[in-house]
Design a protein around this motif. Sequence first.
Motif, PDB file in Angstrom:
ATOM      1  N   TYR A 503       0.856  -1.189   0.000  1.00  0.00           N
ATOM      2  CA  TYR A 503       0.000   0.000   0.000  1.00  0.00           C
ATOM      3  C   TYR A 503       0.889   1.235   0.000  1.00  0.00           C
ATOM      4  N   VAL A 507       0.247  10.069   0.261  1.00  0.00           N
ATOM      5  CA  VAL A 507       0.681  10.627  -1.019  1.00  0.00           C
ATOM      6  C   VAL A 507      -0.062  11.947  -1.227  1.00  0.00           C
ATOM      7  N   ILE A 512       1.204  12.398  -7.183  1.00  0.00           N
ATOM      8  CA  ILE A 512       0.556  11.308  -7.918  1.00  0.00           C
ATOM      9  C   ILE A 512       1.157  11.151  -9.311  1.00  0.00           C
ATOM     10  N   ASN A 516       3.053   7.844 -10.588  1.00  0.00           N
ATOM     11  CA  ASN A 516       2.477   7.093 -11.714  1.00  0.00           C
ATOM     12  C   ASN A 516       3.525   6.853 -12.794  1.00  0.00           C
ATOM     13  N   LYS A 526      -0.791  -1.065 -10.642  1.00  0.00           N
ATOM     14  CA  LYS A 526      -1.209  -0.196  -9.542  1.00  0.00           C
ATOM     15  C   LYS A 526      -2.719   0.033  -9.611  1.00  0.00           C
ATOM     16  N   ASP A 528      -6.323   2.283  -8.642  1.00  0.00           N
ATOM     17  CA  ASP A 528      -6.636   3.720  -8.717  1.00  0.00           C
ATOM     18  C   ASP A 528      -6.169   4.424  -7.458  1.00  0.00           C
ATOM     19  N   TRP A 529      -6.088   5.734  -7.545  1.00  0.00           N
ATOM     20  CA  TRP A 529      -5.778   6.533  -6.348  1.00  0.00           C
ATOM     21  C   TRP A 529      -7.068   6.897  -5.658  1.00  0.00           C
ATOM     22  N   TYR A 530      -7.062   6.794  -4.356  1.00  0.00           N
ATOM     23  CA  TYR A 530      -8.250   7.206  -3.595  1.00  0.00           C
ATOM     24  C   TYR A 530      -7.836   8.312  -2.640  1.00  0.00           C
ATOM     25  N   THR A 566     -13.439   8.333   1.991  1.00  0.00           N
ATOM     26  CA  THR A 566     -13.027   8.687   0.639  1.00  0.00           C
ATOM     27  C   THR A 566     -14.247   9.148  -0.149  1.00  0.00           C
ATOM     28  N   ASN A 648      -5.002  13.041   1.768  1.00  0.00           N
ATOM     29  CA  ASN A 648      -3.875  12.245   1.291  1.00  0.00           C
ATOM     30  C   ASN A 648      -4.441  11.261   0.299  1.00  0.00           C
ATOM     31  N   PHE A 649      -3.579  10.688  -0.502  1.00  0.00           N
ATOM     32  CA  PHE A 649      -4.076   9.684  -1.443  1.00  0.00           C
ATOM     33  C   PHE A 649      -3.481   8.321  -1.101  1.00  0.00           C
ATOM     34  N   SER A 651      -3.048   4.150  -2.611  1.00  0.00           N
ATOM     35  CA  SER A 651      -3.182   3.219  -3.731  1.00  0.00           C
ATOM     36  C   SER A 651      -2.518   1.911  -3.324  1.00  0.00           C
TER      37      SER A 651
END
Lengths: 819, 227
Positions: A503, A507, A512, A516, A526, A528-530, A566, A648-649, A651
Amino acid sequence: MSFTFRLMLRDLRSGDLLTLLLALVISVGTVTSIGLFIDRLQLSFEQESANLLAADRLVRSDDAIPMNWKEEATAQSLQYAERTSFTTMMFANNALQLSQLSAVSDAYPLKGAYLVDDELFGTGYGLAETPKPGKVWVSSRLASLLNIKLGDQVEVGDATLVVSKYLVRDPGSSTSAFAISPRAVMNMADLAATNVIIPGSRVRYSLLLAGERSNLDDYEQWIVPQLKEGERWRTPTQQGDRIGDTIGRAESFLLLAGTLAVIMSGVAMALASSRFVKRHLMQVAILKTLGATPKLLGRVFFQQLFALFVVGAGIGLGVGWAIQELIASLLSGLMSTALPEPSVGRLWLGAATGLISMLVFCFPLMAHLIKISPLSVLQPNAKIELNTFVIYLIGFVGMYGLMCIYTKGFLLPSIMTAAIAGIALLVAAIGWVAFKLGRSLTSGATSGWQIGLASLYRRLVPNLFQLLVFTLIIMLTLILVGVKSSLIADWQQQLPEDAPNHYLFNVQANQIGPINEKTEQLGVAKSDWYPMVRGRVTIANDVTIESMYPDGRGEPELYDRELNLTWSDTLGKGNELVEGDFTAEGLSVEQRAAKEAGLKMGDILTINIGGNLVTLPITSIRTVDWGSMQPNFYLILPKSALEDYPANFVSSVFVSPEEAQPFYQVMAEFPTVSILNVGDVLKQVQTIIGQLSKAIQLVLFCILSAGALVLLASVRSTLEERLEEGALLRVLGARAALVRQALLVEFGALGFFAGLIAAIGAETCLYGLQVFVFNAEASFHPLLWLLGPLIGVLVIATIGIFASRTVLKVPPMLLLRDL
Amino acid sequence: MASNTAIKVSNLTHTVTSNTGDLTILKGINMQIQESESVAIVGSSGSGKSTLLGLLAGLDVNTSGDIQLYDQIFSKQTEEERALARGQYVGFVFQSFHLLPSLQAIENVMLPAELKGDKDARKKAEVLLEKVGLSHRLTHYPNQLSGGEQQRVAIARAFASNPKILFADEPTGNLDEENGNLVIKLLFDLNQSQGTTLVMVTHDNDLAKMCDRQLVMSAGQLTEKAL
């Protein structure tokens, strides 16, 4: 040689005792082999899980470990080690970093090993020792954050330590999820000098234990009652939900398999005993006319049974041991680790099964046998009545008791016993109607159909009993096949080979793009970004959570902590909408969490996010596949509710072993990003699942073989009458083909109905097992309805024709003389 | 009882319970059989001959009255005691032979002596089988022997325990004339040479005539047939 044994040897020669002996050997052998094998698997799981726990058992406390806990461990002949974990600042080269530090005693880890490396971001090698005093091992991430390398000094509180290894994995901490700070480990001897632990510090103290299972159990008995708040006893199987779940279900399956083996053994013993008794009725009557007293006969049979038990159980235990060794050696090529040795102490189970089977199936029949009137010799055609109800009842109760001993519980035996009783009723009803109908539709003896159907009705009671035995065996087979397929399919679906194993947390939005780009270059898959915002549910439907759960006890998961929230416009991978509209301006709640908190569509929750309250209705409920290893959330909010908060993100990525080192190096460019490696746990689970799947298939094969033997025994038990009838038909001029056709019709019809009723029973049992034992969703199994009657007709007819082949080949005169 | 009375029956009544109610098979029978006597019980099928034989031999217990075999009064004994008495006094020959199918001819003959714990059982059995002309068939199983041979083995077995009384139930019923005659000769020879009392149920008038006395069973009553 005594009379008993001379008689016994003569009986052995005739094959009657041999059948009983064989049933006993099958009975003891099956239960022993499966029991021992299950034991070895359990030990193996425990060992593997112990590697994750770094010990066989662990006691955790918020306070220093009391001296008497260690003294008791020594008194119980247990090894122990200590670990003290806390979060602290580490300094080096004018940089400082919050890190997760463990101080461990020299004996640590008691199970498993550290994975360390001499190169930054190396994949590591095993090392079963701890840092020497004055040394510290730091994770590659911590090293890059502090900009240090091997040989450099770091300060921890008042102490200065020298970095001697890069820490890749700490055996005892791989599942303590969300410990996101970089890790380091030092020797316990240096702890006092650091002076970082002061009253009020948040420290987790662990006492790790290893040793014999019985000693560990004694220790558990001793310590658990005295544990206070903040102190917990942990066993490997509690370690992490996934492994616990997987092993739990596998154990349930194996236990089920073992229980079914017990039932089959019982059926085998019952069949063999009744055959033995039937064939000895006249013998006993004759012996009585010759002056044998009931007392003498009682002694003779008791001694015979005892000798039979000693020999049969002995051979059975040996055969059982050999079979489980064979299974283990077949598996050894497929398994990553060698199975632990079977424990001799578990042999009692097989011996007890043999003894109890004999007591409940043989002895009541023998007691009856001894009571037979000698007058029977003068009235050879008089029916010798056995009080079958009482005998069945004793057998039934005995079998239930055996299952209870075997499973150490009542649930599974109760489900199985209820199922068998239900099946018996169903067999009686369906069989009676079908056989009677078959008889009334045919008359005469011109075709095999007529003869076959007529004899089904003529021997109604024995045929119904045989139908019950066939049904039971086929049903048990179908249940095992059904459970096996759904378990294995479920597991494999849960954990695909490329399930994400890392995990990425913390981020920032502007990171991002670069991340990526880098992962794409490396070819790392990878999700998706949440966006992730922390918040806590405070009010549900106008009632505050605090007033609902004043002491926090029994609080549902949704309320008991700060949640990761989220927003998303689309349902994520592994999410399925159950109710409502996911895109509506409201909350989407995970089904299990909603159920636990007693929430439904339209209920209103207030969430505290950074001091602001957001109140929204529940507009959708969805299920989440937690096994997918994608970032998953209990609560998903509409974008409008969260977009103004700093997020924060998160993934998840799948990093293959070859990609690991370059991946870690690349991620070192993003020092603020937290990486959580769950790969070791996943791999462990995958290994265990792989081993279990193979083991389960082998166990299934064993049980099916035992089942086939029981079927054969059952066919043989009623063979004489059929042979006699076949011989008579042939004397009267019937062609072999007609006799064969009649037998085919009779056994085929028995097999068909057995298969059909078995499918009904298996479907019902599977429902009960899935819902109550495996805690899984109930499902329908269309295959069973095809497989049941098909197996029934094919197998029973084949076995029937095979067993009766003498009637078709041997001159009828010889057959009639033999009977 | 005089020392030469082997069997004494007084007021013997026997009733059995069946689906259609109680059925009295034997009604107030009185009789005596002397030691070494040979007695035939004749009568039509279902007249109660075999029932009487079974009761005389202590295989079943009568409803009322007394049966005395030497000093044994069956109606007052437990099954345990009756079994011991059978072993001590009684030998049997049945219509359907009743050899144990799992035992060889010699083993079948050894059984009564073995039950008494006799160490010489095998030797005695060999002698007996030789007497019945089957010394070449010692290790044959019953299904390897003809009907006549099986009955000769059964006779050898019946004499193996040196019985004082031999009960025979239609001993020639399942045999052809030649074998039947052979069996009868053996039975009477052994009866005479060993001084055994012989009680025989038969349909065969010729056979009945060979006995010292004939008792006729009819509707549950027993009458002496004048010779």
